[in-house]
Enzyme design. Structure first.
Site, PDB file in Angstrom:
ATOM      1  N   SER A 137     -33.136 -49.381   0.638  1.00 55.11           N
ATOM      2  CA  SER A 137     -32.295 -50.524   0.300  1.00 55.11           C
ATOM      3  C   SER A 137     -32.743 -51.837   0.914  1.00 55.11           C
ATOM      4  CB  SER A 137     -30.855 -50.235   0.706  1.00 55.11           C
ATOM      5  OG  SER A 137     -30.781 -50.025   2.098  1.00 55.11           O
TER       6      SER A 137
ATOM      7  N   HIS B 229     -29.900 -46.641  -5.238  1.00 55.10           N
ATOM      8  CA  HIS B 229     -30.471 -47.921  -5.679  1.00 55.10           C
ATOM      9  C   HIS B 229     -31.431 -47.730  -6.854  1.00 55.10           C
ATOM     10  CE1 HIS B 229     -28.867 -50.755  -2.684  1.00 55.10           C
ATOM     11  NE2 HIS B 229     -28.886 -49.719  -1.855  1.00 55.10           N
TER      12      HIS B 229
ATOM     13  N   LYS C  87     -22.798 -48.931  -7.638  1.00 52.56           N
ATOM     14  CA  LYS C  87     -23.824 -49.982  -7.758  1.00 52.56           C
ATOM     15  C   LYS C  87     -24.063 -50.259  -9.249  1.00 52.56           C
ATOM     16  CE  LYS C  87     -25.901 -49.463  -3.208  1.00 52.56           C
ATOM     17  NZ  LYS C  87     -24.946 -48.536  -2.559  1.00 52.56           N
TER      18      LYS C  87
END
Lengths: 83, 415
Positions: free
Chosen positions: B190, B218, B249
């Protein structure tokens, strides 16, 4: 530097520094407060010591303070080995 | 009174210590829905002002997408607000199983179990499937929730240098006496946007009879040609044994996470993972919206394609302006400043220019690695990116860092 300190220092350099890292380390260099070793990767150092010296280091002895320099780490090892 | 004045003073001293160390986190208050365009109150008490958001994990721009919001409304109407139960008592609805099946099909895994968050998934999975006879060998830069999850397990912990697969191989060789060797990595890291070499990691796992764990938070939804994640990007679909990811996300950005992978491992989590057994079911409104998100992503790659195009443009233009960025291809694009104070000043100046970015420095990243982490979204239009670039050029010029690499920045500002 005694033999334990030499062995630990050589392991720390190999385990935590990149090949192109020219950071100078000796037995009194701070490892954790300087950010070279963090609380997570410290487990690898503990595993090495336990395997190398056939000892069991209790978690409370493997604190960030007690593991902050090679000299301090060697002192913990010597104490647990009883010499 | 147990909470005495002395106790209060001690806590106040702790907080003062955090402030003195420069580590106190001030929250910026958003007065709009999450989007490329937001209105932000900062510092607290100031009137909210319009800025372009370049620090959200809203990779696909789905956080406030009309289709997703509509699905959330429909889910709320059809299945209610809450279940007042954990999954295994009376908290499993048809839409929960539907979502688990949809995620498995999308990720091309055998089965999936939902958790309240990916943090919960990571907190539960290691303890549920490993014993003291096993070892977890983790990349040193894995997410904090993985570190915590590993600490809850009885299995031995080991680490290898970030992305150093020779080092990983040494650790695999040294642990051949263990029952299970589990390699643990993020798919995408990240702070740097580094992409794990999962193809090589899977080859090492085959060679040394190890299992592979990947946190793909991610990456799910946009990495790989069909957006399935890092395992698709690296050509190892079907070879990841445990994949954890988040709905918080790219997949709508609300909350929720999962463990996806080998059928037996997922079932063991259903039987034993404590964050699953002892916390509430994912609310119907989130579950229904996430079902729609997965459906959208299965139908079209339009959004991940736009994200890829935006990222390529952003990376190319930042370099042309003369900023020092971490090379790569991920929409996490760190602008490297190395010096913590400089990172804070640049973030502040960018905010004044109407661009919402945040500076990261030790202990969030290694000492001397301070940066502004920019994050690109499919919700960004070209005019958003161009405004961000113009601001970076102006602020970069002000601080005299354009065209400078690490050596020059460190010489000028120190570490």
């Amino acid at each position: 530097m005694d033999e334990v300190e030499q062995k630990v220092l050589s392991f720390v350099k190999k385990e935590y520094l990149d090949e192109d890292d020219d950071t100078e380390l000796d037995e009194n260099s701070p490892l954790i407060t300087s950010g070279i070793v963090d609380s997570f990767s410290m487990v690898s150092l503990k595993t090495f010591l336990e395997r190398q010296y056939q000892i069991k280091i209790p978690d409370e002895r493997a604190s960030a303070e007690a593991f902050d320099t090679v000299a301090k780490i060697a002192a913990v090892v010597r104490e647990i080995r009883g010499n | 009174m147990a909470y005495s004045e002395a106790r209060r003073a001690a806590y106040q001293a702790d907080l003062a210590g955090i402030r003195e160390a420069g580590l106190f986190k001030e929250e910026r208050i958003i007065h709009t829905a999450q989007s490329a365009d937001v209105e932000v109150e900062f510092p607290a008490g100031e009137s909210a002002r319009p800025v372009i958001n370049m620090c959200a994990n809203n990779y696909l721009g789905l956080s406030s997408h009309p289709e997703v919001v509509k699905a959330a409304h429909a889910g709320l109407d059809a299945r209610g607000y809450g279940l007042s139960s954990v999954r295994f008592i009376c908290g499993t609805q048809d839409i929960h199983r539907e979502l688990e099946h949809r995620i498995s099909a999308f990720l091309e895994t055998e089965d999936t179990i939902l958790f309240g968050s990916c943090l919960d998934a990571n907190a539960g999975v290691f303890e549920a499937v490993l014993t003291e006879q096993d070892i977890m060998i983790a990349d040193r830069l894995v997410h904090a929730s993985i570190v915590d999850g590993m600490r809850l397990s009885k299995a031995q912990q080991e680490t290898y240098k970030h992305m150093d697969l020779e080092h990983l191989e040494e650790k695999l060789q040294e642990s051949q006496d263990k029952r299970i060797r589990l390699i643990v990595t993020d798919g995408v890291f990240s702070m740097d946007g580094d992409i794990a070499e999962l193809d090589k990691i899977c080859d090492l796992a085959d060679k040394y009879d190890a299992l592979v764990f990947v946190d793909d938070s991610h990456a799910t939804g946009f990495m790989g040609k069909r957006g399935k994640g890092t395992h698709e990007h690296c050509g190892v679909l079907g070879r990841i044994d445990i994949l954890t990811t988040t709905l918080g996300k790219a997949l709508g950005g609300a909350s929720g996470g999962c463990v996806s992978g080998r059928r037996e491992i997922v079932e063991l989590c259903r039987q034993k993972a404590r964050p699953y057994l002892f916390s509430n079911t994912v609310p119907p409104v989130i579950t229904a919206a996430a079902n729609r998100v997965i459906q959208i992503l299965s139908e079209t790659t339009e959004r991940r394609d736009k994200l890829e195009e935006n990222t390529l443009y952003w990376r190319r233009r930042l370099k042309e302006i003369g900023l020092d960025i971490r090379e790569g291809s991920h929409p996490i694009v760190p602008v490297m400043l190395y010096n913590a104070k400089l990172a804070q000043e640049v973030a502040r100046d960018m905010f004044a220019e109407g661009i919402f970015v945040v500076g990261f420095f030790f202990p969030v990243v290694a000492k001397g690695q301070a940066r502004i982490r920019t994050q690109i979204s499919a919700g960004h239009e070209r005019h958003h990116l161009d405004k961000g670039l113009a601001a970076f050029e102006k602020v970069g010029k002000k601080h005299g860092i354009l065209g400078m690499g690490k050596k020059e920045i460190v010489e000028k500002f120190g570490l």
